[in-house]
Write an enzyme that holds these catalytic residues in place. Sequence first.
Site, PDB file in Angstrom:
ATOM      1  N   ASP A 240      28.150  45.996  42.195  1.00 49.66           N
ATOM      2  CA  ASP A 240      29.032  46.477  42.921  1.00 49.66           C
ATOM      3  C   ASP A 240      28.386  47.224  43.524  1.00 49.66           C
ATOM      4  OD1 ASP A 240      31.497  46.954  44.596  1.00 49.66           O
ATOM      5  OD2 ASP A 240      32.542  45.773  42.066  1.00 49.66           O
TER       6      ASP A 240
ATOM      7  N   ASP B 109      31.559  46.301  48.080  1.00 53.32           N
ATOM      8  CA  ASP B 109      33.134  47.091  48.514  1.00 53.32           C
ATOM      9  C   ASP B 109      33.521  47.259  50.217  1.00 53.32           C
ATOM     10  OD1 ASP B 109      34.897  48.202  46.933  1.00 53.32           O
ATOM     11  OD2 ASP B 109      34.696  49.808  47.811  1.00 53.32           O
TER      12      ASP B 109
ATOM     13  N   GLU C 279      33.331  42.105  50.823  1.00 49.92           N
ATOM     14  CA  GLU C 279      34.827  42.386  51.273  1.00 49.92           C
ATOM     15  C   GLU C 279      35.434  42.641  52.011  1.00 49.92           C
ATOM     16  OE1 GLU C 279      38.284  44.705  48.932  1.00 49.92           O
ATOM     17  OE2 GLU C 279      36.092  45.421  49.334  1.00 49.92           O
TER      18      GLU C 279
ATOM     19  N   HIS D 235      40.260  41.919  40.594  1.00 49.57           N
ATOM     20  CA  HIS D 235      40.655  43.923  39.684  1.00 49.57           C
ATOM     21  C   HIS D 235      42.156  44.431  41.407  1.00 49.57           C
ATOM     22  CE1 HIS D 235      37.823  44.519  42.518  1.00 49.57           C
ATOM     23  NE2 HIS D 235      38.088  46.248  42.735  1.00 49.57           N
ATOM     24  N   ASP D 236      41.828  43.752  42.060  1.00 48.13           N
ATOM     25  CA  ASP D 236      42.956  44.538  43.115  1.00 48.13           C
ATOM     26  C   ASP D 236      44.023  43.636  43.328  1.00 48.13           C
ATOM     27  OD1 ASP D 236      41.198  46.817  43.771  1.00 48.13           O
ATOM     28  OD2 ASP D 236      40.503  45.713  45.470  1.00 48.13           O
TER      29      ASP D 236
HETATM   30  C1  NOJ Z   1      38.716  48.111  47.489  1.00 46.71           C
HETATM   31  C2  NOJ Z   1      37.998  47.686  45.743  1.00 46.71           C
HETATM   32  O1  NOJ Z   1      38.128  46.439  45.780  1.00 46.71           O
HETATM   33  C3  NOJ Z   1      39.351  48.777  45.079  1.00 46.71           C
HETATM   34  O2  NOJ Z   1      39.304  48.108  44.277  1.00 46.71           O
HETATM   35  C4  NOJ Z   1      38.667  50.143  46.023  1.00 46.71           C
HETATM   36  O3  NOJ Z   1      40.179  50.589  45.053  1.00 46.71           O
HETATM   37  C5  NOJ Z   1      38.473  50.001  47.034  1.00 46.71           C
HETATM   38  N1  NOJ Z   1      37.641  48.887  47.446  1.00 46.71           N
HETATM   39  C6  NOJ Z   1      37.681  51.207  47.738  1.00 46.71           C
HETATM   40  O4  NOJ Z   1      36.685  51.346  47.239  1.00 46.71           O
END
Ligand code: NOJ
Length: 588
Positions: A105, A211, A268, A343-344
């Site tokens: 990551d 990210d 992302e 995970h989000d």
């Molecule tokens: C996206 C990540 O998937 C998330 O978990 C994180 O809190 C934010 N970006 C900030 O890095």
Amino acid sequence: MSKPSSQIHRAWWKESSVYQIWPASFKDSNDDGIGDIPGIISKLDHIKNLGIDIVWLCPSYKSPQVDMGYDIADYYNIADEYGTVADVEKLIKGCHERGMKLLMDLVVNHTSDQHEWFKQSRSSKDNEYRNWYVWKPAKYDENGNRQPPNNWVSHFQGSVWEWDEHTGEYYLHLYATEQPDLNWEHPPVRKAVHDIMRFWLDKGASGFRMDVINFISKDQRFPDAPIKDPRTPWQWGDKYYANGPRLHEYLQDLGKILKEYDTFSVGEMPFVKDTQEVLRAVQYDRNEINMIFNFEHVDIDHGTYDKFEPGSWKLTDLKAFFETWQKFMYENDGWNALYWENHDQPRSVDRYTNAKEEDRVIASKMLATILALKAGSPFVYQGQEIGMANVPKEWDIEEYKDIDCLNHWIRLQKYRPTDTEAHKSAREEYQKKSRDNGRTPVQWSSAPNGGFTGPNVKPWMSVNPNYAQGINAETQVNDPKSTYNYWASVLRLRKQYLDIFVYGNYEMVDRDSQEVFAYTRQYEDQKALVVANWTDHELEWEPAAKGVKGIKEVIMDTYESVDDAKQRFSQDKWSLRPYEAAVFLIEP
Ligand code: NOJ
């Protein structure tokens, strides 16, 4: 229309399936209650047997864990609770021995405020690292009160600007106060990122998940955002930092390194809905990144202003998002990343279906079918392969650990302390959408703590007690009818009919139905139909009436073996069972 094969670019990364590991909750090997890298190594066969090609490891670097590792204090070392760099090397080796690759990551929009660069940067205005972050002087209102440089809201509540008393300026943090944004305008920052990438690629990593990579270039005027939510001074400034002016220049630089190592890369990209803009990053010959995670289908249940307000959606909304991206990428030589969970996000069976307890398994298989047989690279998030569920409704707020959710709760109590209705509604929404839902420990067996950690250990986050009701890996691996074994068979099917399911086109069938999700995939004269009943009741569905002719053979069904299903699907009208999905070869 399907394209001639000569126009299709084949690539190993298009054919790959990815499994995402969020280390804190994957598997604890040393009974400290926190998952770790040796724990991951001990479960590589579980991943391999699912049919996975690439393991994506979420941030495991040194971090104060304000945002569970997305606040990095040292990109070259691993957090003590997870292990060491040598453990990552062993993990890479373990993946390679099984024919898999490891994805790291890359979190470089921001660092932790405990990173040495930021400590230097905040130490004085003339420190050589000052420019590595975004510092701005205060503004003053008509009464002479100090105000932040603009009105942007942080992803974790409140202003994106934090006042630094010591040097008398504000710094930018799109996320937590402890996650200052790097200043990509400053060339040494870009060079430092390139070095980090090379370090891990040289160790044998096969690429990166990046990210919020579309936030790295900001409009340097830092203007106020338009007011969309009149209830607060803080507004979304995404139009000034999502896919900003220099993004593609920066991605081109990263792309050169990625190409040199023949990597897998997925960026992302929150907020972006413009297909052309995404194409500039992912089109085959652009050499920036391979694919992106977009957000439309996971933002589907958000409220008007706020994720934690109730939202509603229809099946046709979901189908429309997918159709747009599927067709556009196929027609324009781009590529999609396919995901329901990470995970989000909450657990997909709870978010996308109304399945009652008795239908959970079948609904999880339906979601697997619809996702994995679309055009793109499928991502399976830890626990999704066994149909893990959201946190129990009875759980108290003390069980929730995520900064996003807890900051929301804290602000609600601070600014609306007596609004019990709002508190009740927020609590209900946390149970549906908080990131905590995807973060409970993986359930490995029916042993105490679901086998995630030792029986007498208190895990850092409670285990969902339903591990005792069959939602655990051990039970499922041994049950041919489990969600786990179904995922394995659907990923196998994707490879068996690789031309169709990886390289074929995508056409919607029965587009306006709020009950059926159906599509065809075609590669030259090979064609398949995927059909799912998205409801909890039996449905009659007639393929010919929906324009699908020439059903040749059923090749997958979520309820029964293809031999058993044959008879049922030989009729003109099909009776689809609750949450049933089935796959057919059909005439082109
Ligand atoms: C996206 C990540 O998937 C998330 O978990 C994180 O809190 C934010 N970006 C900030 O890095």
